[in-house]
Design a protein around this motif. Structure first.
Motif, PDB file in Angstrom:
ATOM      1  N   THR A 176      46.746  43.254  39.013  1.00 56.15           N
ATOM      2  CA  THR A 176      46.038  43.811  40.164  1.00 56.15           C
ATOM      3  C   THR A 176      44.621  44.162  39.738  1.00 56.15           C
ATOM      4  OG1 THR A 176      48.089  44.686  41.057  1.00 56.15           O
ATOM      5  CG2 THR A 176      46.049  45.611  41.934  1.00 56.15           C
ATOM      6  N   LEU A 177      43.646  43.617  40.447  1.00 56.41           N
ATOM      7  CA  LEU A 177      42.244  43.874  40.120  1.00 56.41           C
ATOM      8  C   LEU A 177      41.589  44.641  41.261  1.00 56.41           C
ATOM      9  CD1 LEU A 177      41.222  40.366  38.707  1.00 56.41           C
ATOM     10  CD2 LEU A 177      41.647  42.451  37.396  1.00 56.41           C
ATOM     11  N   THR A 178      40.931  45.738  40.907  1.00 54.24           N
ATOM     12  CA  THR A 178      40.211  46.541  41.900  1.00 54.24           C
ATOM     13  C   THR A 178      38.731  46.551  41.545  1.00 54.24           C
ATOM     14  OG1 THR A 178      42.149  47.964  42.078  1.00 54.24           O
ATOM     15  CG2 THR A 178      40.086  48.802  43.017  1.00 54.24           C
ATOM     16  N   TRP A 213      44.368  41.413  44.612  1.00 57.03           N
ATOM     17  CA  TRP A 213      43.085  42.111  44.630  1.00 57.03           C
ATOM     18  C   TRP A 213      43.236  43.325  45.530  1.00 57.03           C
ATOM     19  CZ3 TRP A 213      38.784  40.592  41.851  1.00 57.03           C
ATOM     20  CH2 TRP A 213      38.787  39.292  41.340  1.00 57.03           C
ATOM     21  N   ASN A 214      42.838  44.455  45.023  1.00 54.78           N
ATOM     22  CA  ASN A 214      42.840  45.659  45.845  1.00 54.78           C
ATOM     23  C   ASN A 214      41.433  45.852  46.411  1.00 54.78           C
ATOM     24  OD1 ASN A 214      42.865  48.174  46.930  1.00 54.78           O
ATOM     25  ND2 ASN A 214      43.306  49.260  45.016  1.00 54.78           N
ATOM     26  N   THR A 227      34.803  39.072  49.548  1.00 59.28           N
ATOM     27  CA  THR A 227      35.939  38.148  49.477  1.00 59.28           C
ATOM     28  C   THR A 227      36.218  37.832  48.010  1.00 59.28           C
ATOM     29  OG1 THR A 227      34.514  36.232  49.791  1.00 59.28           O
ATOM     30  CG2 THR A 227      35.631  37.084  51.741  1.00 59.28           C
ATOM     31  N   VAL A 228      37.361  37.227  47.773  1.00 56.37           N
ATOM     32  CA  VAL A 228      37.786  36.965  46.404  1.00 56.37           C
ATOM     33  C   VAL A 228      38.396  35.575  46.309  1.00 56.37           C
ATOM     34  CG1 VAL A 228      38.195  39.366  45.767  1.00 56.37           C
ATOM     35  CG2 VAL A 228      39.985  38.097  46.944  1.00 56.37           C
ATOM     36  N   ALA A 246      43.310  37.622  48.852  1.00 55.58           N
ATOM     37  CA  ALA A 246      43.667  38.823  48.095  1.00 55.58           C
ATOM     38  C   ALA A 246      44.945  38.687  47.279  1.00 55.58           C
ATOM     39  CB  ALA A 246      43.786  40.011  49.033  1.00 55.58           C
ATOM     40  N   THR A 247      45.815  37.758  47.637  1.00 54.14           N
ATOM     41  CA  THR A 247      46.989  37.534  46.794  1.00 54.14           C
ATOM     42  C   THR A 247      47.146  36.044  46.548  1.00 54.14           C
ATOM     43  OG1 THR A 247      48.464  37.310  48.688  1.00 54.14           O
ATOM     44  CG2 THR A 247      48.263  39.514  47.754  1.00 54.14           C
ATOM     45  N   SER A 248      47.489  35.702  45.336  1.00 53.77           N
ATOM     46  CA  SER A 248      47.797  34.301  45.034  1.00 53.77           C
ATOM     47  C   SER A 248      48.766  34.272  43.863  1.00 53.77           C
ATOM     48  CB  SER A 248      46.528  33.499  44.743  1.00 53.77           C
ATOM     49  OG  SER A 248      45.678  34.204  43.891  1.00 53.77           O
TER      50      SER A 248
END
Ligand SMILES: [Zn+2]
Length: 582
Positions: free
Chosen positions: A36-38, A176-177, A186-187, A195-197
Motif C-alpha cells: 500500500t502506497l500513500t 494506492w491510498n 492519478t496513479v 488505485a488497485t492492481s
C-alpha cells in the motif's frame, strides 16, 4: 539484469528478464504480497514522499539468521532509498514487534534479518523519499524515485524491500491510498492503471515495475491482436514536454507496438511507456516489466526518427532476451539482447511501412557507422561487459556490434535457404523457448544457428565476441541493398567522459578536435549535448556551453579523430558507386 544506459538506450535492458507471470487462476494457499502506497504532499500539492506498508503472507517462517527482505542498493550508478536510522524498516508479525538488522554486500545488495523466528504475516513500514539530484548527478538507469512536476516516478527496486527473489509465486497486490490526495491525482504502475492492481508471479514482477503518481497525463489505446488477445497500450507523462510532440509520439508508438506485438506473437495484457522529465540533463530509456521509462530534458530536441528508434528498441525488449548463464553478470548476453533490439528497431518500422526506404537506409547507416567508428570496436565481449560503465562508447558497443552480427547472420540464412528463411526463425524459436520457460541461452542460440548455417555459425559468433571486424554479407538486408566501403573517422570526445559528471573539463587530448576548438582543462561545463548523439550520428557535432572565469563560451566541434578507419555503408543496389548521405 541491469544494463541501464544513457543514450536512448542506456540502461535499457535494465530490468528486463524472463519473468514468470502466471495467468489468473488462483490457488487459495498461494503466498501474497500486498503493497500500500500513500503519497504525501507539500503545501504546493507536490508529492514529496511515499509512505509504504508491505504485507507478506507466506507459509514459510524465517529464522533469525535468514534473509527476510532484500533490496538492491545501487543499480548501475544510481543509489536506492537508504532505510536506516530514523527511517529504518519497522516490522511486525503475529507475535508483535519484529526487530530487524541488515547487512550490505559488496555486490550492492542489502539483506534484512529478523531478530527471532518469524510467525505468520509480516508487515513492514517505511517512507520512501525521492532522490535529491542536481546538475552534477550523472545520467544513469531510470530507477530512482524522482519528483517530477508535482508527481513522483520510480522503480520498485530502488525503494521497496521485498522477500528474497526466488521461484516462489505470489499474488502481488498494489493499493494506492489517495484519500489525502488533491483532485487530479492519478496513479499507474507497470502492471496496472488505477488505485488497485494485481499480478501473479515471482517477486521480480514487483521489483521490475515502475510506479507513477500525481497529475498524470496519458494516451491509451486498446490493441486487438490476431489471437483474440486485447492489450492495453498507454503512454504516461507529467506536464507538457516541449522538446518533442508527445501526442504524435504516443500515437506512433501505439501503431508500432500493435504491429510488433503481432510479429512476436505477444499474449500479454498491457504495455506502458512512462516519461520522466529531468530538469538538468538526461536523455534515454530504461526497460521494466512490460514498460519502459523514457527520460528527456529541456535542452535536447528529440527528432521523430530518434523517438521512433528509441520506442522500437525498448519495445523489442519485451520479447527476445537471452538467458544468462552466470548469476549476477548483468552484461552477459548484451550483444544479443541489445543487438536484437537494435536489429528489429531498424528492420521492423520499414517492414511495417512506418518509414520509407530512404529513412530505412539512413537508419541502417547510423547503425553501421555507430559500429565501425566506435573507438572501442576491437574490445572482446568480456572486456566490453566489464568496462561498460567506463565510457558511453564501450556501453554502446554490444548494441551495434550485436546488430551487425545479426544482419550478417540474416543474410547468410537467406542465402543458404534461397530466401525461404531469415534470422526471424531462430530468434522466434528462442523466444518460444523463453516463453515456455525452457533453456534459452547462448548454447541454445548457437545450436539453432548451426542448424541453419552449419558449423561456421559458431565461428561467426566467436569472431564477434573476440572483437574481430564484422562486414556483413552484401545482401544482408535483402537484394535491393548492398554494402559499400566508405571509411569514416572514429568517434572521439576529446576529453575524459567523466568530465560530464564532474562538470569540469579534464583529460583533454592534445591535438584533438576538442582541443583545437578551444576547450581547455578546467573549463566548467554549463550545458552539453548528449554524447551518444554524436557517437551514433557520424555527421553530428558536439556542442558545449562552458564557463571560463566570468565568461560563457559556446564550443562546437566534430568529435571525431583525424584518421579514418574501415567503415561500410548500405546503398541501393541500383545506385552504383553512390554513397548515401547520413
Ligand atoms: Zn536496450
Amino acid at each position: 539484469m541491469s544494463r541501464f544506459l544513457w543514450n536512448p538506450l542506456t540502461a535499457c535492458k535494465a530490468a528486463m528478464t524472463s519473468l514468470s507471470i502466471l495467468s489468473k487462476w488462483s490457488v487459495p494457499t498461494r503466498p501474497s504480497i500486498s503493497l500500500t502506497l500513500t503519497p504525501n504532499f507539500n503545501a504546493s500539492e507536490h508529492i514529496v514522499s511515499l509512505s509504504a506498508i508491505l504485507v507478506v503472507q507466506d507459509a514459510r517462517q524465517v529464522n533469525s539468521g535468514d534473509v527476510l527482505f532484500e533490496m538492491k542498493m545501487i543499480e548501475g550508478n544510481v543509489p536506492s532509498n537508504d532505510y536506516q536510522g530514523s527511517n529504518s524498516l519497522k516490522a511486525t508479525d503475529d507475535n508483535g514487534v519484529l526487530s530487524l538488522s541488515f547487512s550490505d554486500t559488496s555486490n550492492g545488495m542489502r539483506y534484512w534479518y529478523p531478530s527471532r523466528l518469524t510467525e505468520g504475516i509480516i508487515t513492514a513500514q517505511f517512507e520512501a523519499f525521492p532522490r535529491e539530484v542536481d546538475e552534477q548527478t550523472p545520467v544513469g538507469p531510470r530507477v530512482d524515485l524522482r519528483m517530477d512536476q508535482g508527481g513522483i516516478i520510480g522503480a520498485a527496486n530502488s525503494f521497496i524491500p521485498v522477500p528474497p527473489s526466488d521461484d516462489t509465486i505470489f499474488d502481488i497486490h498494489l493499493n494506492w491510498n489517495l484519500t489525502a490526495a488533491p483532485n487530479g491525482t492519478t496513479v499507474v504502475c507497470s502492471f496496472g492503471d488505477g488505485a488497485t492492481s494485481s499480478k501473479t508471479g515471482v517477486v521480480d514482477i514487483l521489483t521490475t515495475s515502475t510506479f507513477m503518481a500525481g497529475p498524470i497525463q496519458k494516451y491509451t489505446q486498446k490493441i486487438a491482436l490476431e489471437n483474440g488477445v486485447t492489450e492495453t497500450f498507454g503512454v504516461y507523462w507529467f506536464g507538457s514536454p516541449r522538446t518533442f510532440d508527445i501526442e504524435k509520439g504516443a500515437r506512433m508508438s501505439a501503431d508500432l507496438f500493435a504491429k510488433m506485438a503481432q510479429f512476436f506473437k505477444d499474449t500479454e495484457e498491457s504495455y506502458r511507456i512512462f516519461l520522466r522529465f529531468n530538469p538538468y540533463r538526461g536523455f534515454g530509456g530504461s526497460g521494466f516489466l512490460r514498460s519502459f521509462v523514457l527520460e528527456y530534458d529541456p535542452y535536447q530536441t528529440i527528432e521523430e526518427n530518434v523517438l521512433l528508434y528509441i520506442f522500437a528498441h525498448e519495445m523489442v525488449h519485451n520479447w527476445p532476451l537471452m538467458e544468462q548463464e552466470a548469476e549476477g553478470d548483468s552484461e552477459e548476453g548484451a550483444w544479443y539482447t541489445e543487438g536484437i533490439a537494435d536489429y528489429y528497431s531498424r528492420i521492423l518500422p520499414y517492414k511495417f511501412g512506418l518509414i520509407n526506404e530512404q529513412q530505412f537506409m539512413q537508419a541502417m547507416n547510423v547503425e553501421a557507422s555507430s559500429y565501425y567508428t566506435n573507438p572501442n570496436r576491437e574490445l572482446t565481449d568480456d572486456e566490453a561487459n566489464e568496462r561498460a560503465w567506463e565510457d558511453v562508447a564501450i556501453q554502446r558497443l554490444p548494441y551495434s556490434r550485436g546488430a551487425m552480427y545479426l544482419f550478417d547472420a540474416n543474410g547468410k540464412i537467406m542465402e543458404k535457404s534461397g530466401g525461404a528463411r531469415s534470422i526471424d526463425k531462430p530468434v522466434l524459436e528462442l523466444l518460444r523457448r523463453q516463453e515456455n520457460r525452457q533453456k534459452h541461452g547462448l548454447k541454445e542460440w548457437l545450436l539453432l544457428m548451426v542448424q541453419e548455417l552449419g558449423p561456421r555459425a559458431e565461428e561467426d559468433w566467436k569472431m564477434m565476441s573476440r572483437g574481430e571486424l564484422i562486414v556483413p554479407i552484401s545482401n544482408a538486408v535483402g537484394s535491393d541493398f548492398k554494402l559499400v566501403r566508405s571509411d569514416q573517422e572514429p568517434w572521439e570526445l576529446g576529453f575524459s567522459s567523466s568530465s560530464l559528471s564532474s562538470r569540469i573539463i579534464g583529460g583533454l587530448i592534445p591535438g584533438s578536435r576538442a582541443a583545437e576548438a578551444g576547450l581547455r582543462v578546467g573549463d566548467i561545463i554549463v550545458r552539453n549535448d548528449v554524447v551518444f548523439n554524436s557517437a551514433d550520428n557520424y555527421e553530428r557535432n558536439m556542442t558545449l556551453l562552458i564557463k571560463r572565469g566570468e565568461t560563457e563560451i559556446n564550443v562546437s566541434y566534430w568529435p571525431r579523430k583525424w584518421e579514418k578507419v574501415e567503415c561500410w555503408q548500405w546503398a541501393r543496389h541500383s545506385e552504383e558507386n553512390s554513397r548515401l548521405e547520413l
